[in-house]
Enzyme design. Sequence first.
Site, short mmCIF file in Angstrom:
data_model
loop_
_atom_site.label_atom_id
_atom_site.label_comp_id
_atom_site.label_asym_id
_atom_site.label_seq_id
_atom_site.Cartn_x
_atom_site.Cartn_y
_atom_site.Cartn_z
N GLU A 109 0.84 -1.20 0.00
CA GLU A 109 0.00 0.00 0.00
C GLU A 109 0.87 1.24 0.00
OE1 GLU A 109 -2.38 -0.18 3.56
OE2 GLU A 109 -2.77 -2.29 3.20
N LYS A 111 2.01 4.70 1.68
CA LYS A 111 2.03 5.24 3.04
C LYS A 111 1.64 6.71 2.93
CE LYS A 111 4.77 5.38 7.25
NZ LYS A 111 4.46 6.72 7.67
N ASP A 113 0.81 10.44 4.02
CA ASP A 113 1.48 11.32 4.98
C ASP A 113 0.50 12.34 5.55
OD1 ASP A 113 3.45 12.39 6.47
OD2 ASP A 113 4.47 13.42 4.84
N TYR A 223 -7.18 -0.04 7.31
CA TYR A 223 -7.07 -1.12 8.29
C TYR A 223 -8.44 -1.36 8.92
CZ TYR A 223 -4.67 -3.73 12.10
OH TYR A 223 -4.23 -4.67 12.97
N LYS A 309 10.36 3.95 3.63
CA LYS A 309 10.24 5.40 3.44
C LYS A 309 10.98 5.86 2.20
CE LYS A 309 9.54 7.85 7.12
NZ LYS A 309 8.66 8.62 7.89
N CYS A 404 12.51 48.78 5.02
CA CYS A 404 11.64 48.17 4.03
C CYS A 404 12.25 48.34 2.64
CB CYS A 404 10.26 48.82 4.09
SG CYS A 404 9.18 48.26 2.78
N CYS A 407 9.80 50.78 0.53
CA CYS A 407 9.51 52.18 0.81
C CYS A 407 10.54 52.83 1.74
CB CYS A 407 8.11 52.33 1.41
SG CYS A 407 8.01 51.71 3.10
N CYS A 422 6.76 46.15 8.02
CA CYS A 422 6.95 47.52 7.57
C CYS A 422 5.75 48.30 8.11
CB CYS A 422 6.98 47.60 6.05
SG CYS A 422 6.80 49.30 5.48
N CYS A 428 3.31 52.37 1.65
CA CYS A 428 4.24 51.35 1.13
C CYS A 428 3.57 50.61 -0.04
CB CYS A 428 4.59 50.39 2.26
SG CYS A 428 5.70 49.08 1.74
#
Length: 668
Positions: A109, A111, A113, A223, A309, A404, A407, A422, A428
């Site tokens: 099967e 796996k 995640d 299962y 894995k 920033c 600006c 900022c 800005c």
Amino acid sequence: MKQQIEQLRAELHRHNHQYYVLNSPEISDQEFDAMMRQLQDLEQAHPEYYDENSPTQRVGSDLNHEFVQVLHQRPMLSLSNTYNKAEVAEFYERVRAGLEGAPFEICCELKYDGLSISLHYEQGRLVRAVTRGDGVQGDDVTENVKTIRSIPLMLKPNGDYPEVFEIRGEILMPWTSFEQLNREREAMEEPLFANPRNAASGSLKSKSSAVVAHRKLDAYLYYLLGDTVPCDGHYENLEKARSWGFKVSEGMCKAKSLQEVYDFIDYWDEKRSQLPVATDGIVLKVNSQAQQRTLGFTSKSPRWAIAYKFQAEQAATRLLEVTFQVGRTGAVTPVANMEPVLLAGTVVKRATLHNADVMEQLDLHLNDTVLVEKGGEIIPKIVGVDKNARNECTGEKVQFAEVCPECGASLIRIEGEAAHYCPNDVACPPQIKGRIEHFISRKAMNIDSLGPETIDEYYRRGLVRNIADLYDIDVQQINGTTGSREKSARKIISSIAASVEVPFERVVFALGIRFVGEIAAKSLARYFKNIDALSSATVDDLLQVNGIGQVIANSVVGYFQCAENQKIISRLRAKGVCMELSESQLEAQSDRLAGQSIVISGVFTHHSRDEYKTLIEQHGGKNVGSISAKTSFVLAGANMGPAKLEKAQKLGVRVLSEDEFINMIETR
Ligand code: IVH
């Protein structure tokens, strides 16, 4: 040696907490697994340093104390991991030896995640859903799980399923939902989820099942357990479960030889990138349950199953520059610009560095050789720096920006927050453009003839500086001097004009108040009914609203305290933008349920559960998840769970039927 073992344990304890409790891993799964294996090996070689609290002694914990905890009828064990075919072959041989040469089949099967879930069915109805927790007990998340569309609440009638059974599987957030959710969070400047597993787990633990429903989760079951399951074969049982209405992976097959197992692994290692959900490996299970019983369990995992894995794909490349991106609400994100490198089938040249802490932890220098990974994550990330590769070409340590980049304003960092901001929200450019883009977006004002490019152009031409300016633009201005774009200009103007019809709750969302998402906007609009009431609400007033906490409340008050925002709102109002609930929305409202906390339970005939929730809110009540002494009453449909009924009776909480409830809100 003792010191090394203890150090590893401490590290693993910390990462375990980051991963399982905070949903915010700092290292990749592979690194975690590697550390765990190292500790396992050391502990095995030095049994004198045994510690019952070692990270190797537990399966992990995702307990969350806000949910009721229930004991698992059968413990939820995990699987031991393998990382290469040689280890798979060892497993295969162990099985062969354990079964004393009897023929056997392996069910292969994917796996998945996500996070594991145990579902209980009685007489074909879902009665309980429990997370794995520590494997012995987990959280009862039935209400949240019920919002997952692929999980059947009722099985197909006349199915040959046992009266009582348990089925386990994985709850997942599909890539598309994950990407959409992160886009929304980015727009709201909320922290992004690192991968779909964290997003699914964060969602399932949400206290509001409306939020869960919004998250578009999915589930695969793998299962089947119970005293009487239909077949001896695990594969055959899952095929049965599929026929009863469960979502069971299509990518499941029985292998009769080790070669067939390898073929399955090779096939999916390549093809898994095309799947709609994240997978991190393959699970191999001895198919016959009689043979499973023969093989039995160790204290932590079955001897009849193993996980293989997949390798997370990584690539090394050179760091060229770190730039800083400014979002709609001014949050500044550092971005690594790298020499292009091929990773998991795509060319990667940018990776997010998240925030100043992450940057500091990596100790990045210009020209560093960095390791980029795209494991379960959609956004590539830098997982490490090859410090041995540093030489005379290595540049300076990368510092976080002080001003920033857009600006020039000095950046600020609010205590306790990871992000830099900022503060120049009025002038800005990306903040201005971002707010306008949010305002026109589909779920806000839905002005679909405009898009980010047009907004950018209008901004550069000085036509728009805030959302209210949109309503002042005319055809000539858009059209420019050539006149060639008249038709599209007219379309744009008319769709802006048409947006005044958008209902108030979406206008509240469109304003772009920090942390106010679609659901919060709806609750605020329904509760305060018009912009004047909303804008003069205090933090305490706001905290009365369903789903509104301190963070949102502070943000709303801050938004309306700003004179510039008040000016924008009065201009929008003057242009006819809807600033109150409509007549029909108001008519549907009353304060008949004001101050009441109501639990909804069971199956209904006149309205859906969501409609009842809306009705409760429209009449000033609060829908809460679980029964307590503070509950005003339970709105009960058919088949209210016996445990809930008993609890209500014990606490003296009234139980109202659907008809009684409807009568209650309709009586004038
Ligand atoms: S079977 C006793 N099958 O992997 C066997 N698990 O470490 C129990 N998982 O906790 C698990 N896909 O969350 C099984 N096809 C699959 C799976 C799967 C993902 C997860 C599950 C479990 C973990 C095992």
